[in-house]
Design a protein around this motif. Structure first.
Motif, PDB file in Angstrom:
ATOM      1  N   HIS A   1      60.251  42.202 -66.712  1.00 18.67           N
ATOM      2  CA  HIS A   1      61.874  41.328 -66.294  1.00 18.67           C
ATOM      3  C   HIS A   1      61.486  42.670 -64.757  1.00 18.67           C
ATOM      4  CE1 HIS A   1      62.584  40.834 -70.173  1.00 18.67           C
ATOM      5  NE2 HIS A   1      62.324  41.247 -70.584  1.00 18.67           N
ATOM      6  N   SER A   2      62.682  41.736 -63.454  1.00 19.47           N
ATOM      7  CA  SER A   2      62.606  42.698 -62.219  1.00 19.47           C
ATOM      8  C   SER A   2      63.917  43.993 -62.711  1.00 19.47           C
ATOM      9  CB  SER A   2      62.767  41.484 -60.931  1.00 19.47           C
ATOM     10  OG  SER A   2      62.560  40.651 -61.478  1.00 19.47           O
ATOM     11  N   LEU A   3      63.885  44.637 -62.638  1.00 18.50           N
ATOM     12  CA  LEU A   3      64.626  45.774 -63.173  1.00 18.50           C
ATOM     13  C   LEU A   3      64.671  47.149 -61.534  1.00 18.50           C
ATOM     14  CD1 LEU A   3      66.095  47.674 -65.285  1.00 18.50           C
ATOM     15  CD2 LEU A   3      64.052  48.347 -65.605  1.00 18.50           C
ATOM     16  N   ILE A   4      65.903  46.931 -61.146  1.00 19.18           N
ATOM     17  CA  ILE A   4      66.346  48.470 -60.274  1.00 19.18           C
ATOM     18  C   ILE A   4      66.149  49.629 -61.228  1.00 19.18           C
ATOM     19  CG2 ILE A   4      67.160  48.524 -58.487  1.00 19.18           C
ATOM     20  CD1 ILE A   4      67.365  45.572 -58.139  1.00 19.18           C
TER      21      ILE A   4
ATOM     22  N   ASP B   1      71.170  36.403 -70.794  1.00 19.26           N
ATOM     23  CA  ASP B   1      71.386  37.871 -71.288  1.00 19.26           C
ATOM     24  C   ASP B   1      70.087  38.326 -71.399  1.00 19.26           C
ATOM     25  OD1 ASP B   1      73.868  38.401 -69.727  1.00 19.26           O
ATOM     26  OD2 ASP B   1      74.678  38.713 -72.485  1.00 19.26           O
ATOM     27  N   VAL B   2      69.057  40.043 -71.502  1.00 18.57           N
ATOM     28  CA  VAL B   2      68.395  40.158 -71.751  1.00 18.57           C
ATOM     29  C   VAL B   2      67.519  41.136 -72.946  1.00 18.57           C
ATOM     30  CG1 VAL B   2      66.362  41.837 -70.777  1.00 18.57           C
ATOM     31  CG2 VAL B   2      67.566  40.414 -69.202  1.00 18.57           C
ATOM     32  N   PRO B   3      67.525  40.423 -74.086  1.00 21.09           N
ATOM     33  CA  PRO B   3      67.518  41.039 -75.248  1.00 21.09           C
ATOM     34  C   PRO B   3      66.373  42.693 -74.758  1.00 21.09           C
ATOM     35  CG  PRO B   3      66.253  39.608 -75.512  1.00 21.09           C
ATOM     36  CD  PRO B   3      66.738  39.415 -74.201  1.00 21.09           C
ATOM     37  N   VAL B   4      66.561  43.815 -75.966  1.00 22.33           N
ATOM     38  CA  VAL B   4      65.571  45.505 -76.138  1.00 22.33           C
ATOM     39  C   VAL B   4      66.006  45.726 -76.684  1.00 22.33           C
ATOM     40  CG1 VAL B   4      67.328  46.615 -74.614  1.00 22.33           C
ATOM     41  CG2 VAL B   4      64.535  46.798 -74.649  1.00 22.33           C
ATOM     42  N   ALA B   5      64.705  45.868 -77.752  1.00 22.45           N
ATOM     43  CA  ALA B   5      65.145  46.482 -78.308  1.00 22.45           C
ATOM     44  C   ALA B   5      64.365  48.035 -79.213  1.00 22.45           C
ATOM     45  CB  ALA B   5      64.828  45.799 -80.198  1.00 22.45           C
TER      46      ALA B   5
ATOM     47  N   PHE C   1      65.773  52.122 -73.748  1.00 19.95           N
ATOM     48  CA  PHE C   1      66.093  50.895 -72.960  1.00 19.95           C
ATOM     49  C   PHE C   1      65.629  50.819 -71.869  1.00 19.95           C
ATOM     50  CE2 PHE C   1      69.446  51.873 -76.587  1.00 19.95           C
ATOM     51  CZ  PHE C   1      69.519  51.257 -77.285  1.00 19.95           C
ATOM     52  N   ILE C   2      65.757  51.574 -71.177  1.00 20.21           N
ATOM     53  CA  ILE C   2      65.712  51.415 -69.747  1.00 20.21           C
ATOM     54  C   ILE C   2      63.339  51.531 -69.295  1.00 20.21           C
ATOM     55  CG2 ILE C   2      65.007  52.219 -67.207  1.00 20.21           C
ATOM     56  CD1 ILE C   2      67.562  54.173 -67.878  1.00 20.21           C
ATOM     57  N   MET C   3      63.111  52.411 -70.290  1.00 21.44           N
ATOM     58  CA  MET C   3      61.833  52.437 -70.296  1.00 21.44           C
ATOM     59  C   MET C   3      60.818  51.238 -71.101  1.00 21.44           C
ATOM     60  SD  MET C   3      61.455  54.853 -68.985  1.00 21.44           S
ATOM     61  CE  MET C   3      59.272  54.767 -68.752  1.00 21.44           C
ATOM     62  N   ALA C   4      61.428  50.980 -71.775  1.00 19.59           N
ATOM     63  CA  ALA C   4      61.051  49.187 -73.010  1.00 19.59           C
ATOM     64  C   ALA C   4      61.635  47.955 -71.701  1.00 19.59           C
ATOM     65  CB  ALA C   4      62.254  48.500 -73.962  1.00 19.59           C
ATOM     66  N   LEU C   5      62.655  48.638 -70.977  1.00 18.73           N
ATOM     67  CA  LEU C   5      62.156  47.390 -70.014  1.00 18.73           C
ATOM     68  C   LEU C   5      61.193  47.343 -69.419  1.00 18.73           C
ATOM     69  CD1 LEU C   5      66.126  46.834 -68.943  1.00 18.73           C
ATOM     70  CD2 LEU C   5      64.591  45.322 -70.499  1.00 18.73           C
ATOM     71  N   MET C   6      60.959  48.169 -68.560  1.00 16.10           N
ATOM     72  CA  MET C   6      60.160  48.435 -67.771  1.00 16.10           C
ATOM     73  C   MET C   6      58.410  48.324 -68.245  1.00 16.10           C
ATOM     74  SD  MET C   6      61.271  51.892 -65.504  1.00 16.10           S
ATOM     75  CE  MET C   6      60.344  52.686 -64.519  1.00 16.10           C
TER      76      MET C   6
ATOM     77  N   ALA D   1      53.740  44.169 -52.033  1.00 11.64           N
ATOM     78  CA  ALA D   1      53.418  44.979 -53.080  1.00 11.64           C
ATOM     79  C   ALA D   1      54.775  44.864 -54.132  1.00 11.64           C
ATOM     80  CB  ALA D   1      53.080  46.602 -53.290  1.00 11.64           C
ATOM     81  N   TYR D   2      55.741  45.708 -54.189  1.00 14.76           N
ATOM     82  CA  TYR D   2      56.968  45.004 -54.690  1.00 14.76           C
ATOM     83  C   TYR D   2      57.244  44.144 -55.001  1.00 14.76           C
ATOM     84  CZ  TYR D   2      61.676  45.361 -56.359  1.00 14.76           C
ATOM     85  OH  TYR D   2      62.712  44.379 -57.087  1.00 14.76           O
ATOM     86  N   LEU D   3      56.968  42.519 -54.296  1.00 10.68           N
ATOM     87  CA  LEU D   3      58.003  41.427 -54.265  1.00 10.68           C
ATOM     88  C   LEU D   3      56.894  40.571 -54.806  1.00 10.68           C
ATOM     89  CD1 LEU D   3      59.390  40.557 -50.393  1.00 10.68           C
ATOM     90  CD2 LEU D   3      60.704  40.861 -52.799  1.00 10.68           C
ATOM     91  N   SER D   4      55.574  40.832 -54.450  1.00  6.42           N
ATOM     92  CA  SER D   4      54.347  39.559 -54.405  1.00  6.42           C
ATOM     93  C   SER D   4      53.406  40.380 -56.834  1.00  6.42           C
ATOM     94  CB  SER D   4      53.226  40.335 -53.613  1.00  6.42           C
ATOM     95  OG  SER D   4      52.677  41.399 -53.610  1.00  6.42           O
ATOM     96  N   LYS D   5      53.625  41.318 -56.790  1.00  2.00           N
ATOM     97  CA  LYS D   5      53.360  42.017 -57.647  1.00  2.00           C
ATOM     98  C   LYS D   5      54.236  42.677 -59.199  1.00  2.00           C
ATOM     99  CE  LYS D   5      49.669  44.041 -55.622  1.00  2.00           C
ATOM    100  NZ  LYS D   5      48.412  45.318 -55.610  1.00  2.00           N
ATOM    101  N   ILE D   6      55.801  42.645 -58.456  1.00  2.00           N
ATOM    102  CA  ILE D   6      56.489  43.244 -59.391  1.00  2.00           C
ATOM    103  C   ILE D   6      57.617  42.010 -59.919  1.00  2.00           C
ATOM    104  CG2 ILE D   6      58.839  45.244 -60.169  1.00  2.00           C
ATOM    105  CD1 ILE D   6      56.370  45.754 -60.509  1.00  2.00           C
ATOM    106  N   GLN D   7      58.079  41.293 -58.236  1.00  8.39           N
ATOM    107  CA  GLN D   7      58.958  40.246 -58.211  1.00  8.39           C
ATOM    108  C   GLN D   7      57.886  39.088 -58.732  1.00  8.39           C
ATOM    109  OE1 GLN D   7      61.600  40.041 -58.755  1.00  8.39           O
ATOM    110  NE2 GLN D   7      62.680  41.978 -58.602  1.00  8.39           N
ATOM    111  N   GLY D   8      57.147  38.959 -58.314  1.00  9.38           N
ATOM    112  CA  GLY D   8      56.028  38.088 -58.760  1.00  9.38           C
ATOM    113  C   GLY D   8      56.211  36.341 -57.261  1.00  9.38           C
ATOM    114  N   LEU D   9      57.225  36.934 -56.411  1.00  6.38           N
ATOM    115  CA  LEU D   9      57.196  35.530 -55.189  1.00  6.38           C
ATOM    116  C   LEU D   9      55.752  35.076 -54.535  1.00  6.38           C
ATOM    117  CD1 LEU D   9      60.602  37.124 -53.410  1.00  6.38           C
ATOM    118  CD2 LEU D   9      60.685  35.371 -55.700  1.00  6.38           C
TER     119      LEU D   9
END
Length: 214
Positions: free
Chosen positions: A191-194, A138-142, A162-167, A19-27
């Motif tokens: 965004h792929s976010l850890i 770099d990833v912009p987030v605002a 900022f974390i929640m905006a990325l998620m 699920a992670y690799l296919s749905k979140i990462q889109g591999l």
């Protein structure tokens, strides 16, 4: 909108990694019968270690995971003028502060500032580099109009808004039907976010409410 929950990469099951690799990462080419060994190797290629958290698509587990964190991460310190309660994660801390009649304070000991987030405690995240057209930029987030650029491929400490905006950022992928058919849009996490560590918040509770806090 569905929420995500997190698991440690090294403890994720085969189903969770698919699920992670296919749905979140889109591999591509990630199948339900892909071996656990191959899935873990793919995760390693993304720069994710066993003790890193990965975000999972929500299947109803998000609320249970949030409740678990709020229970396990609450610590009470009764030294000082107030009862000090520390809680991992903003939503859990906000709810706990309301329950106890306390005040969320920032790193400067003053109430959290919602305008600029400057006194918010920091969490640790990693945005991996990818092969997308912008996958090394770099990833912009605002959140709330306060913009910052987060570099990829390295640990960064940022406030939780900022974390929640990325998620919560979403994009659209397109897959074509067989035999040259129509292009089918699919909403994906942008965004792929850890998230390696959520911020820890401090709640100050008046002395007369010590019994409630304990």
């Amino acid at each position: 909108m569905a929420k995500d929950y997190r698991v440690l990469a090294g403890q994720a099951t085969q189903e969770q990694l698919v699920a992670y690799l296919s749905k979140i990462q889109g591999l591509p080419n990630i199948q339900p019968n892909t071996s656990l060994e191959k899935l873990r190797a793919k995760v390693k290629e993304l720069g994710i270690e066993d003790d890193d958290y990965i975000n999972m698509p929500d299947d109803g587990e998000a609320d249970r995971e949030e409740a678990r964190l709020s229970r396990q991460e609450t610590v009470i310190d009764v030294s000082g003028d107030n009862v000090t309660v520390t809680v991992m994660g903003y939503e859990a801390a906000r709810d706990r502060a309301k329950e106890l009649g306390g005040v969320l304070v920032g790193t400067d000991g003053k109430p959290l500032r919602y305008v600029d987030f400057n006194n918010w405690p920091k969490g640790k995240i990693l945005i991996p580099k990818t092969n997308d057209f912008d996958g090394k930029h770099d990833v912009p987030v605002a959140p709330n109009g306060r913009q910052m650029f987060i570099p990829r491929g390295q640990d960064c400490e940022v406030a939780e808004p900022f974390i929640m905006a990325l998620m919560e950022a979403r994009g659209t992928d397109y897959t074509q039907e067989e035999n040259g058919g129509a292009m089918i849009p699919t909403e994906v996490q942008r965004h792929s976010l850890i998230v390696k560590r959520l911020p820890e918040y401090t709640i100050l509770v008046p002395r007369e409410k010590v019994a409630q806090a304990a």
